[in-house]
Design a protein around this motif. Structure first.
Motif, PDB file in Angstrom:
ATOM      1  N   THR A  43      -9.262  -8.091  -3.448  1.00  0.00           N
ATOM      2  CA  THR A  43      -8.437  -7.136  -2.719  1.00  0.00           C
ATOM      3  C   THR A  43      -9.293  -6.521  -1.624  1.00  0.00           C
ATOM      4  O   THR A  43     -10.477  -6.835  -1.483  1.00  0.00           O
ATOM      5  CB  THR A  43      -7.814  -6.059  -3.638  1.00  0.00           C
ATOM      6  N   TRP A  44      -8.681  -5.658  -0.843  1.00  0.00           N
ATOM      7  CA  TRP A  44      -9.375  -4.934   0.201  1.00  0.00           C
ATOM      8  C   TRP A  44      -9.188  -3.452  -0.064  1.00  0.00           C
ATOM      9  O   TRP A  44      -8.106  -3.019  -0.479  1.00  0.00           O
ATOM     10  CB  TRP A  44      -8.824  -5.297   1.577  1.00  0.00           C
ATOM     11  N   VAL A  45     -10.242  -2.692   0.171  1.00  0.00           N
ATOM     12  CA  VAL A  45     -10.167  -1.239   0.038  1.00  0.00           C
ATOM     13  C   VAL A  45     -10.482  -0.640   1.406  1.00  0.00           C
ATOM     14  O   VAL A  45     -11.306  -1.178   2.157  1.00  0.00           O
ATOM     15  CB  VAL A  45     -11.093  -0.716  -1.075  1.00  0.00           C
ATOM     16  N   HIS A  46      -9.787   0.446   1.731  1.00  0.00           N
ATOM     17  CA  HIS A  46      -9.814   0.992   3.092  1.00  0.00           C
ATOM     18  C   HIS A  46     -10.359   2.414   3.105  1.00  0.00           C
ATOM     19  O   HIS A  46     -10.047   3.218   2.209  1.00  0.00           O
ATOM     20  CB  HIS A  46      -8.392   1.001   3.663  1.00  0.00           C
ATOM     21  N   PHE A  47     -11.117   2.700   4.165  1.00  0.00           N
ATOM     22  CA  PHE A  47     -11.723   4.013   4.356  1.00  0.00           C
ATOM     23  C   PHE A  47     -11.492   4.469   5.791  1.00  0.00           C
ATOM     24  O   PHE A  47     -12.185   4.013   6.709  1.00  0.00           O
ATOM     25  CB  PHE A  47     -13.231   3.954   4.071  1.00  0.00           C
ATOM     26  N   PRO A  48     -10.509   5.349   6.018  1.00  0.00           N
ATOM     27  CA  PRO A  48     -10.313   5.873   7.375  1.00  0.00           C
ATOM     28  C   PRO A  48     -11.426   6.870   7.702  1.00  0.00           C
ATOM     29  O   PRO A  48     -11.773   7.717   6.884  1.00  0.00           O
ATOM     30  CB  PRO A  48      -8.948   6.560   7.295  1.00  0.00           C
ATOM     31  N   ILE A  49     -12.001   6.739   8.901  1.00  0.00           N
ATOM     32  CA  ILE A  49     -13.129   7.564   9.308  1.00  0.00           C
ATOM     33  C   ILE A  49     -12.681   8.563  10.373  1.00  0.00           C
ATOM     34  O   ILE A  49     -12.105   8.165  11.387  1.00  0.00           O
ATOM     35  CB  ILE A  49     -14.266   6.689   9.893  1.00  0.00           C
ATOM     36  N   PRO A  50     -12.951   9.875  10.187  1.00  0.00           N
ATOM     37  CA  PRO A  50     -12.642  10.853  11.244  1.00  0.00           C
ATOM     38  C   PRO A  50     -13.376  10.442  12.525  1.00  0.00           C
ATOM     39  O   PRO A  50     -14.576  10.141  12.488  1.00  0.00           O
ATOM     40  CB  PRO A  50     -13.195  12.165  10.700  1.00  0.00           C
ATOM     41  N   THR A  51     -12.657  10.394  13.633  1.00  0.00           N
ATOM     42  CA  THR A  51     -13.213   9.810  14.847  1.00  0.00           C
ATOM     43  C   THR A  51     -12.899  10.658  16.069  1.00  0.00           C
ATOM     44  O   THR A  51     -11.734  10.919  16.359  1.00  0.00           O
ATOM     45  CB  THR A  51     -12.616   8.388  15.051  1.00  0.00           C
TER      46      THR A  51
END
Length: 150
Positions: A43-51
């Protein structure tokens, strides 16, 4: 780090899983997030980064993705992909990393200017024939992006 370089991190507990049916457990803890996989699955795991797209009047550039993680014997981080909005700006495929990787760094070619929000996607796999569920664990402490532009 060079002058004007900075890192934005998110804790592992911010993780979102793409295919929940391919894992057996997600546990958000104080020091990390622990994923237990189902044998023979990925599977894929996602991490949104404050940008910040602009910092001190300069366009922000994404230089590298940073992933702090460890795996057990039957779990693997097999790829790291960085998206700027819907555009793929870096891909590190078939990295096949196991064990303690608390300072893993993945370069972003040409340090592109940030256009939208960044997302670091980590591809994980879990081997068939594992002796127990514990051997298919991955712990992710944090994920970050190194930026320049200040």
């Amino acid at each position: 780090m060079a002058d004007g370089t900075y890192v934005e991190w998110v804790h592992g507990s911010t993780m979102q899983v793409e295919y929940l049916s391919r894992i057996t457990s997600v546990r958000h803890t104080g020091p990390f997030v622990r994923i237990e996989g189902a044998g023979g699955q990925n599977t894929w795991v996602h991490f949104p980064i404050p940008t910040l797209a602009v910092s001190n009047g300069k366009a922000t550039r994404a230089q590298a993705a940073l992933v702090s993680f460890r795996t057990r014997s039957h779990a693997t981080v097999h790829e790291v992909i960085v998206y700027d909005g819907e555009k793929r700006i870096a891909e590190h495929m078939a990295v096949d990393m196991q064990g303690d990787n608390l300072d893993a760094r993945f370069e972003i070619p040409d340090s592109p200017e940030v256009q939208k929000g960044l997302n670091v996607t980590v591809g994980v796999t879990f081997a068939d024939g594992a002796p127990d569920t514990r051997s298919m664990q991955i712990e992710i402490v944090g994920v970050g992006i190194e930026f320049s532009g200040q």
